[in-house]
Design an enzyme around this catalytic site. Sequence first.
Site, PDB file in Angstrom:
ATOM      1  N   LYS A  49     -18.222 -82.710 -14.885  1.00  0.00           N
ATOM      2  CA  LYS A  49     -18.234 -81.256 -14.718  1.00  0.00           C
ATOM      3  C   LYS A  49     -18.216 -80.536 -16.078  1.00  0.00           C
ATOM      4  O   LYS A  49     -17.959 -81.161 -17.127  1.00  0.00           O
ATOM      5  CB  LYS A  49     -17.038 -80.861 -13.852  1.00  0.00           C
ATOM      6  CG  LYS A  49     -17.128 -81.413 -12.416  1.00  0.00           C
ATOM      7  CD  LYS A  49     -15.974 -80.899 -11.552  1.00  0.00           C
ATOM      8  CE  LYS A  49     -16.060 -81.433 -10.133  1.00  0.00           C
ATOM      9  NZ  LYS A  49     -14.989 -80.893  -9.267  1.00  0.00           N
ATOM     10  N   TYR A  65     -22.335 -77.396  -2.922  1.00  0.00           N
ATOM     11  CA  TYR A  65     -20.989 -77.270  -2.352  1.00  0.00           C
ATOM     12  C   TYR A  65     -20.981 -76.476  -1.039  1.00  0.00           C
ATOM     13  O   TYR A  65     -19.940 -75.933  -0.655  1.00  0.00           O
ATOM     14  CB  TYR A  65     -20.042 -76.620  -3.362  1.00  0.00           C
ATOM     15  CG  TYR A  65     -19.512 -77.576  -4.410  1.00  0.00           C
ATOM     16  CD1 TYR A  65     -18.678 -78.636  -4.057  1.00  0.00           C
ATOM     17  CD2 TYR A  65     -19.841 -77.420  -5.753  1.00  0.00           C
ATOM     18  CE1 TYR A  65     -18.184 -79.516  -5.013  1.00  0.00           C
ATOM     19  CE2 TYR A  65     -19.346 -78.297  -6.719  1.00  0.00           C
ATOM     20  CZ  TYR A  65     -18.523 -79.339  -6.339  1.00  0.00           C
ATOM     21  OH  TYR A  65     -18.029 -80.219  -7.282  1.00  0.00           O
ATOM     22  N   ASN A  71     -11.493 -80.074 -12.830  1.00  0.00           N
ATOM     23  CA  ASN A  71     -10.955 -81.435 -12.711  1.00  0.00           C
ATOM     24  C   ASN A  71     -11.929 -82.540 -13.132  1.00  0.00           C
ATOM     25  O   ASN A  71     -11.886 -83.653 -12.624  1.00  0.00           O
ATOM     26  CB  ASN A  71     -10.409 -81.661 -11.305  1.00  0.00           C
ATOM     27  CG  ASN A  71     -11.463 -81.539 -10.232  1.00  0.00           C
ATOM     28  OD1 ASN A  71     -12.627 -81.287 -10.552  1.00  0.00           O
ATOM     29  ND2 ASN A  71     -11.086 -81.737  -8.987  1.00  0.00           N
ATOM     30  N   HIS A  84     -16.817 -85.086 -10.272  1.00  0.00           N
ATOM     31  CA  HIS A  84     -17.071 -85.112  -8.825  1.00  0.00           C
ATOM     32  C   HIS A  84     -17.509 -86.513  -8.442  1.00  0.00           C
ATOM     33  O   HIS A  84     -18.248 -87.155  -9.192  1.00  0.00           O
ATOM     34  CB  HIS A  84     -18.195 -84.133  -8.446  1.00  0.00           C
ATOM     35  CG  HIS A  84     -18.706 -84.350  -7.055  1.00  0.00           C
ATOM     36  ND1 HIS A  84     -18.093 -83.800  -5.954  1.00  0.00           N
ATOM     37  CD2 HIS A  84     -19.730 -85.120  -6.571  1.00  0.00           C
ATOM     38  CE1 HIS A  84     -18.735 -84.206  -4.855  1.00  0.00           C
ATOM     39  NE2 HIS A  84     -19.723 -85.006  -5.206  1.00  0.00           N
ATOM     40  N   GLU A  96     -26.136 -86.415  -1.356  1.00  0.00           N
ATOM     41  CA  GLU A  96     -25.888 -85.830  -2.681  1.00  0.00           C
ATOM     42  C   GLU A  96     -26.823 -86.424  -3.732  1.00  0.00           C
ATOM     43  O   GLU A  96     -27.308 -85.717  -4.617  1.00  0.00           O
ATOM     44  CB  GLU A  96     -24.426 -86.047  -3.075  1.00  0.00           C
ATOM     45  CG  GLU A  96     -23.471 -85.221  -2.225  1.00  0.00           C
ATOM     46  CD  GLU A  96     -22.010 -85.445  -2.581  1.00  0.00           C
ATOM     47  OE1 GLU A  96     -21.723 -86.251  -3.494  1.00  0.00           O
ATOM     48  OE2 GLU A  96     -21.161 -84.801  -1.954  1.00  0.00           O
TER      49      GLU A  96
HETATM   50  N1  UDP Z   1     -11.183 -77.246  -5.622  1.00  0.00           N
HETATM   51  C1  UDP Z   1     -10.588 -76.134  -6.165  1.00  0.00           C
HETATM   52  N2  UDP Z   1      -9.396 -75.692  -5.624  1.00  0.00           N
HETATM   53  C2  UDP Z   1      -8.779 -76.334  -4.591  1.00  0.00           C
HETATM   54  C3  UDP Z   1      -9.405 -77.479  -4.041  1.00  0.00           C
HETATM   55  C4  UDP Z   1     -10.604 -77.917  -4.582  1.00  0.00           C
HETATM   56  O1  UDP Z   1     -11.097 -75.551  -7.103  1.00  0.00           O
HETATM   57  O2  UDP Z   1      -7.718 -75.885  -4.159  1.00  0.00           O
HETATM   58  C5  UDP Z   1     -12.447 -77.726  -6.195  1.00  0.00           C
HETATM   59  C6  UDP Z   1     -12.252 -78.917  -7.116  1.00  0.00           C
HETATM   60  O3  UDP Z   1     -13.150 -78.795  -8.213  1.00  0.00           O
HETATM   61  C7  UDP Z   1     -12.655 -80.077  -6.217  1.00  0.00           C
HETATM   62  C8  UDP Z   1     -13.775 -79.451  -5.392  1.00  0.00           C
HETATM   63  O4  UDP Z   1     -13.337 -78.120  -5.160  1.00  0.00           O
HETATM   64  O5  UDP Z   1     -13.072 -81.190  -6.974  1.00  0.00           O
HETATM   65  C9  UDP Z   1     -14.063 -80.125  -4.063  1.00  0.00           C
HETATM   66  O6  UDP Z   1     -12.849 -80.256  -3.348  1.00  0.00           O
HETATM   67  P1  UDP Z   1     -12.495 -81.577  -2.530  1.00  0.00           P
HETATM   68  O7  UDP Z   1     -11.285 -81.271  -1.718  1.00  0.00           O
HETATM   69  O8  UDP Z   1     -13.729 -82.055  -1.829  1.00  0.00           O
HETATM   70  O9  UDP Z   1     -12.039 -82.610  -3.677  1.00  0.00           O
HETATM   71  P2  UDP Z   1     -12.774 -83.854  -4.368  1.00  0.00           P
HETATM   72  O10 UDP Z   1     -13.583 -84.583  -3.323  1.00  0.00           O
HETATM   73  O11 UDP Z   1     -13.622 -83.301  -5.486  1.00  0.00           O
HETATM   74  O12 UDP Z   1     -11.632 -84.691  -4.903  1.00  0.00           O
END
Ligand code: UDP
Length: 143
Positions: free
Chosen positions: A11, A51, A114, A117, A128
């Site tokens: 990211k 997304y 974070n 992805h 994807e």
């Molecule tokens: N995200 C965020 N706030 C939250 C939860 C998720 O900004 O409270 C973002 C974060 O970048 C995350 C992405 O949305 O990686 C997708 O969320 P998901 O729950 O699918 O997590 P992942 O599969 O990426 O671990």
Amino acid sequence: MAIERTLSILKPDAVAKNKIGAIIARIEDAGLKVVAARMIHLTQAEAEGFYAVHSERPFFKDLVKFMTSGPVLVQALEGENAVQVYRDVMGATNPKNAAPGTIRADFADSIDENAAHGSDSLENAKNEIAYFFRSIELCPRTR
Ligand code: UDP
């Protein structure tokens, strides 16, 4: 165990910190192989499309803003059990909960920014990967 493919995105925060190589080293050390890679600066429409499943979530707008804030490195990874192996290498969504030694524990600052992805299922991985790569761009690692 089956050979799978999964989608990885390094990211904008990870790219801005110049941690591309450090993160790819973690990926390769876990036995995963890069079969496609492209650096791209996502447009708003491209980030929203990727997304779309989160479009009703409260963080959606900020997520799209973040994902379009700078270039990302998109990769297709291949290996045994690749979807779960890469999820394990990334660590929990919130870096505060991520196990020591994972990408998110070591390179991410917050749940919003974070670092990485990774697809969360084999079916999503297929969709994807197809979102970013044509089949001819995927290079099976035969040697
Ligand atoms: N995200 C965020 N706030 C939250 C939860 C998720 O900004 O409270 C973002 C974060 O970048 C995350 C992405 O949305 O990686 C997708 O969320 P998901 O729950 O699918 O997590 P992942 O599969 O990426 O671990």
